[in-house]
Design an enzyme around this catalytic site. Structure first.
Site, PDB file in Angstrom:
ATOM      1  N   TRP A 216       0.657  -1.128  -0.254  1.00 30.09           N
ATOM      2  CA  TRP A 216       0.015  -0.017  -0.062  1.00 30.09           C
ATOM      3  C   TRP A 216       0.327   1.196   0.316  1.00 30.09           C
ATOM      4  CZ3 TRP A 216      -0.239   4.082   2.936  1.00 30.09           C
ATOM      5  CH2 TRP A 216      -1.965   4.831   3.111  1.00 30.09           C
ATOM      6  N   ASP A 384     -14.925   8.415  -0.361  1.00 31.91           N
ATOM      7  CA  ASP A 384     -15.946   7.711   0.536  1.00 31.91           C
ATOM      8  C   ASP A 384     -17.299   8.309   1.023  1.00 31.91           C
ATOM      9  OD1 ASP A 384     -17.047   6.203   2.826  1.00 31.91           O
ATOM     10  OD2 ASP A 384     -14.476   5.075   2.632  1.00 31.91           O
ATOM     11  N   LYS A 493     -16.458   4.949  -8.682  1.00 29.46           N
ATOM     12  CA  LYS A 493     -15.183   3.756  -7.911  1.00 29.46           C
ATOM     13  C   LYS A 493     -15.527   3.537  -7.712  1.00 29.46           C
ATOM     14  CE  LYS A 493     -11.774   6.216  -5.860  1.00 29.46           C
ATOM     15  NZ  LYS A 493     -10.786   6.891  -4.733  1.00 29.46           N
ATOM     16  N   TRP A 494     -14.839   2.201  -7.920  1.00 26.85           N
ATOM     17  CA  TRP A 494     -15.242   1.131  -7.687  1.00 26.85           C
ATOM     18  C   TRP A 494     -13.978   0.130  -6.502  1.00 26.85           C
ATOM     19  CZ3 TRP A 494     -19.385  -2.838  -9.020  1.00 26.85           C
ATOM     20  CH2 TRP A 494     -19.355  -4.200  -8.696  1.00 26.85           C
ATOM     21  N   ASP A 495     -14.351   0.454  -4.912  1.00 22.38           N
ATOM     22  CA  ASP A 495     -12.937   0.214  -4.473  1.00 22.38           C
ATOM     23  C   ASP A 495     -12.807  -0.906  -3.183  1.00 22.38           C
ATOM     24  OD1 ASP A 495     -10.826   0.668  -3.026  1.00 22.38           O
ATOM     25  OD2 ASP A 495     -11.639   2.542  -2.069  1.00 22.38           O
ATOM     26  N   ASN A 497     -11.573  -2.443   0.008  1.00 22.97           N
ATOM     27  CA  ASN A 497      -9.520  -2.181   0.390  1.00 22.97           C
ATOM     28  C   ASN A 497      -9.160  -3.038   0.966  1.00 22.97           C
ATOM     29  OD1 ASN A 497      -8.777   0.641  -0.037  1.00 22.97           O
ATOM     30  ND2 ASN A 497     -11.617   0.918   0.547  1.00 22.97           N
ATOM     31  N   CYS A 543     -10.708   0.413  -8.026  1.00 22.37           N
ATOM     32  CA  CYS A 543      -9.387   0.857  -6.961  1.00 22.37           C
ATOM     33  C   CYS A 543      -9.593  -0.156  -6.578  1.00 22.37           C
ATOM     34  CB  CYS A 543     -10.317   1.997  -6.562  1.00 22.37           C
ATOM     35  SG  CYS A 543      -9.647   2.344  -5.161  1.00 22.37           S
ATOM     36  N   ASP A 565      -2.830   5.261  -3.049  1.00 23.89           N
ATOM     37  CA  ASP A 565      -3.269   5.979  -2.795  1.00 23.89           C
ATOM     38  C   ASP A 565      -2.071   7.477  -2.938  1.00 23.89           C
ATOM     39  OD1 ASP A 565      -5.625   5.351  -2.523  1.00 23.89           O
ATOM     40  OD2 ASP A 565      -5.455   4.281  -0.315  1.00 23.89           O
TER      41      ASP A 565
HETATM   42  C1  DGJ Z   1      -8.870   3.982  -0.505  1.00 25.83           C
HETATM   43  C2  DGJ Z   1      -9.159   5.017  -1.851  1.00 25.83           C
HETATM   44  O1  DGJ Z   1      -7.590   4.458  -2.561  1.00 25.83           O
HETATM   45  C3  DGJ Z   1      -8.798   5.748  -1.590  1.00 25.83           C
HETATM   46  O2  DGJ Z   1      -8.840   6.816  -3.078  1.00 25.83           O
HETATM   47  C4  DGJ Z   1     -10.433   6.744  -1.609  1.00 25.83           C
HETATM   48  O3  DGJ Z   1     -11.294   6.632  -2.104  1.00 25.83           O
HETATM   49  C5  DGJ Z   1     -10.612   5.752   0.266  1.00 25.83           C
HETATM   50  N1  DGJ Z   1      -9.975   4.177  -0.220  1.00 25.83           N
HETATM   51  C6  DGJ Z   1     -12.051   5.488   0.663  1.00 25.83           C
HETATM   52  O4  DGJ Z   1     -12.522   5.240   1.539  1.00 25.83           O
END
Ligand code: DGJ
Length: 752
Positions: A216, A384, A493-495, A497, A543, A565
């Site tokens: 990351w 978000d 924007k499909w995140d 995480n 994303c 990020d």
């Molecule tokens: C991680 C993404 O990479 C960011 O750009 C942003 O969208 C955050 N998540 C939002 O929680």
């Protein structure tokens, strides 16, 4: 002759005409067979020599060939610079090396099963219902249609079939391979390894491997190492593509290849789940085997069932590492991306994340939208925080309804305002995840992947929904469908995480639970495909907390991706350098954000930040409420310049002039597809001893072409007037860059 005349002498005239027609026909025949026919043959992308049982695949500057050997195995013969089909002869197995390396192992098979005496990486490993674990594949037949070839192999004893698919993209240099494994036995077969392809390199080279690693905020780090005897594994066991490594490789010859010259073999996998490349050097062979990661893999095939592996795309060029990247970029633009062969130029985007994080509301977003529009931004994205009880990352994921405290009138009034301002509207979602503190989780705690009765490990306070379940898949699809139907959304924007933990699927039959590794990704693809076909104007940004899910499976379904990020402009130079080894700048979103940067506290000038971001698809992500008039003026000027060059940057040919890894000074050149525009960016990271930057030599321009020069400023000796291709390439440009974080850009428009 008029009509009457012809009516008077029909016999004689038709006789003459017939003679003329016969002569013409014979002449055409001679011309076709003597002149055109060799050309036609040369251009035939796949030829099959039935007598020699030999296939020759031609693509770009590369030839790929294999044949059936005397044992009936499919044996690799050649992959490299173009040669003719007539230059190749029948496959014959290679001799064993003493009694230890049997011929099964020394002979490079196209798709080896783990069986007989195979010690190299197998492409297929299976266990049969009777406990037999031996798979030996022999050629059965072939189906050849234009650019597509299907070869069928069968286990020597059982009715386990493998259909190898080859597709040639004749102009591009790319060859696509995949395998379909079919159980035609009357009992179950469990696959423990199902690879897409094994690629064999010429055996007498001395090779370097290039690959991409990261984590990351530090994705896309280019690694280079000499290939030693043994196996080099790059992989993801994370359930998704991951940022630890990316499914791309390039292999070149140590003493022959550099950025502009020499042989390169390269490849990319189209799969967004766990994957593995095994790059193997034995005493006899160099091979790359890739496909589903065999770790924790177990795919039960009932009688009649089959499993399709992901596509593995590979290519060869003699034009060095730069050309290998350009081939991939072009291929992605022409064949992979939504809208290919002409994917839409990326609009300049604003994203709210770094400005407001979770504190989004209608008034705040409207204020940002007004300012963004004044800069020339074309798409406004609310990140978000707009839904459920999402005030921080502890709650709300899964509850995809608009937070009525933050948006009392729903999203409509904001979207309308964004449209009035001349921009389209984008919205952030993370559909595959759920916070335990959410209505969805309270209703369906069984919907997350888990091992029954065991703790569920959280990452960023969230759990992964088990998309392998069809009910979960339907829920996600209908939620997104509703969101896009009710709101005029141009981009999602499909995140995504976090990576998987406890990848259990307790509701599935015991023997099918490991199918989660495959089924999840298939269902993810299905959701996106259905959503896009129902909402054809919808675009998607992929994303994964940055660049942790970028691969050709995803790029078939998303228009752009978020590489990292980390928005610090200096770090971005190496991140983007690594990214574009494998992926087109068209999809590479790059935002200009505020300083000190949140990742490392570094302060860089706004011009430098803009110019770094302008080497990909430009976005702005700073808090515009805090930007001074001067900053707004710089931003407007940069955005307007970017609009004049973006077609060249996004869809042109990228040439890496000076690497940011090797020196304090780096430079990139882009040439438009029609060769009418050249764009050059140069960056000085830090100047020492007042040294001037080296002369910059452009590449690949016609010597006598003339270009009119426009620079974003006057930081070059040659900032106005006209320059020839010869001057730009041989004399070089003297840039006036100095101090820390200085940068410039030049636009060269061809005038003759
Ligand atoms: C991680 C993404 O990479 C960011 O750009 C942003 O969208 C955050 N998540 C939002 O929680």
């Amino acid at each position: 002759m008029d009509a009457n005349e012809s009516e008077l002498r029909p016999q004689a005239v038709s006789g003459k005409l017939r003679l003329r027609a016969v002569v013409t026909f014979l002449l055409v025949l001679i011309f076709v067979s003597c002149v055109l026919s060799p050309l036609t043959n040369a251009a035939t992308p796949i030829t099959f020599d039935e007598k020699q049982r030999l296939w020759v695949l031609q693509s770009g500057e590369a030839t790929y060939a294999f044949g059936v050997n005397e044992r009936g195995e499919l044996q690799h013969l050649y992959w490299g610079k173009r040669i003719g089909a007539q230059d190749l002869t029948k496959a014959h197995s290679l001799p064993e090396w003493a009694s230890f390396d049997l011929s099964t192992t020394t002979t490079p098979q196209e798709y080896p099963g783990w069986g007989a005496g195979l010690y190299v990486e197998p492409a297929l490993k299976a266990t049969f219902a009777n406990g037999n674990r031996d798979v030996v594949l022999y050629y059965v037949d072939q189906k050849l249609e234009a650019n597509n070839l299907e070869i069928t192999l069968k286990d020597e004893i059982s009715a386990l079939f493998v259909h190898l698919h080859y597709r040639v993209y004749p102009d591009s240099g790319i060859l696509e391979r995949s395998a379909q494994i079919e159980n035609r036995t009357s009992e179950e077969v469990t696959l423990e390894s199902a690879q897409s392809a094994s690629w064999t390199l010429p055996r007498d080279g001395s090779y370097r491997l290039h690959y991409l690693t990261g984590r990351w905020a530090g994705e896309w780090q280019l690694q280079t190492e000499t290939l030693q005897i043994g196996k080099r594994v790059i992989e993801s066991r994370r359930g998704s593509t991951g940022n630890e490594a990316n499914p791309w490789f390039a292999i070149d010859e140590t003493d022959k290849t550099d950025e502009t010259h020499g042989p390169v073999w390269f490849g990319q996998l189209g799969w967004s789940g766990s994957w593995r490349f095994t790059i193997e050097r034995t005493s006899d062979q160099y091979r790359v085997t890739g496909g589903f990661n065999p770790f924790d893999f177990g795919y039960r095939l009932s009688p009649g069932e089959s499993l399709q592996t992901p596509p593995f795309y590979a290519g060869f060029t003699d034009g060095g590492l730069g050309e290998a990247s350009r081939i991939l970029h072009r291929y992605q633009l022409e064949q992979i991306l939504p809208g290919s062969p002409h994917p839409r130029i990326r609009p300049v985007l604003y994203n709210s994340w770094e400005a407001t994080e979770f504190s989004v509301d209608e008034a705040g977003q409207m204020a940002l939208a007004e300012k963004a529009a004044r800069l020339g931004v074309e798409r406004f994205v609310v990140d978000d925080g707009w839904f459920g009880e999402r005030n921080n990352d502890h709650a709300g994921l899964g509850d995809w309804y608009v937070n009525s405290r933050k948006f009392p009138r729903g999203l409509k009034s904001l979207i309308d305002r964004v449209h009035q301002l001349g921009m389209d509207f984008g919205l952030w979602v993370e559909p595959e995840m759920v916070n335990p503190d959410s209505d969805l989780y309270r209703r369906h705690p069984d919907w997350v992947m888990n091992f029954r009765g065991r703790p569920r490990t959280e990452g960023r306070n969230q759990l992964v929904l088990n998309l392998a379940r069809d009910d979960v898949k339907e829920y996600i699809f209908s939620g997104l469908d509703r969101l896009v139907t009710e709101n005029d959304i141009g981009l999602l924007k499909w995140d995504y995480n976090r990576n998987w933990s406890e990848p259990g699927w307790p509701e599935a039959p015991f023997a099918d639970q490991k199918k989660i590794w495959v089924r999840y990704v298939q269902n993810l693809y299905d959701i996106i495909d259905r959503l896009r076909s129902k909402h054809p104007r919808l675009e998607i940004e992929g994303c994964s907390g940055g660049g942790a899910r970028v691969d050709l499976g995803m790029l078939r379904r998303v228009d752009q991706v978020w590489p990292s990020d980390n928005t610090d402009a200096l770090d971005r130079l190496t991140i983007q350098y690594g990214f574009t080894q494998a992926y087109s700048p068209h999809v590479m979103m790059a935002w200009v954000t505020d300083v000190p940067n949140g990742i490392n506290d570094r302060v860089t000038p706004l011009r430098f930040r803009f110019l770094v971001a302008m080497t990909g698809s430009l976005g702005v992500g700073g808090n515009l409420n805090k930007w001074s008039d001067d900053e707004i003026a710089v931003a407007s000027k940069m955005i307007s310049f970017y609009k004049q060059i973006r077609a060249t940057v996004q869809d042109g040919n990228l040439v890496r002039l000076v690497s940011p890894i090797e020196s304090e000074f780096s430079a990139i050149q882009y040439v438009s597809q029609d060769s009418q525009q050249v764009v050059v960016f140069a960056f000085l990271h830090s100047q020492q001893f007042g040294r001037s930057v080296p002369l910059l030599y452009l590449q690949g321009l016609p010597e006598d072409a003339m270009y009119s020069v426009t620079t974003i400023d006057n930081r070059s000796e040659e900032h106005t007037g006209k320059l020839s291709g010869a001057y730009l390439m041989h004399h070089g440009i003297q840039l006036r860059l100095g101090g820390d974080y200085d940068a410039t850009a030049m636009k060269l428009d061809r005038v003759q």
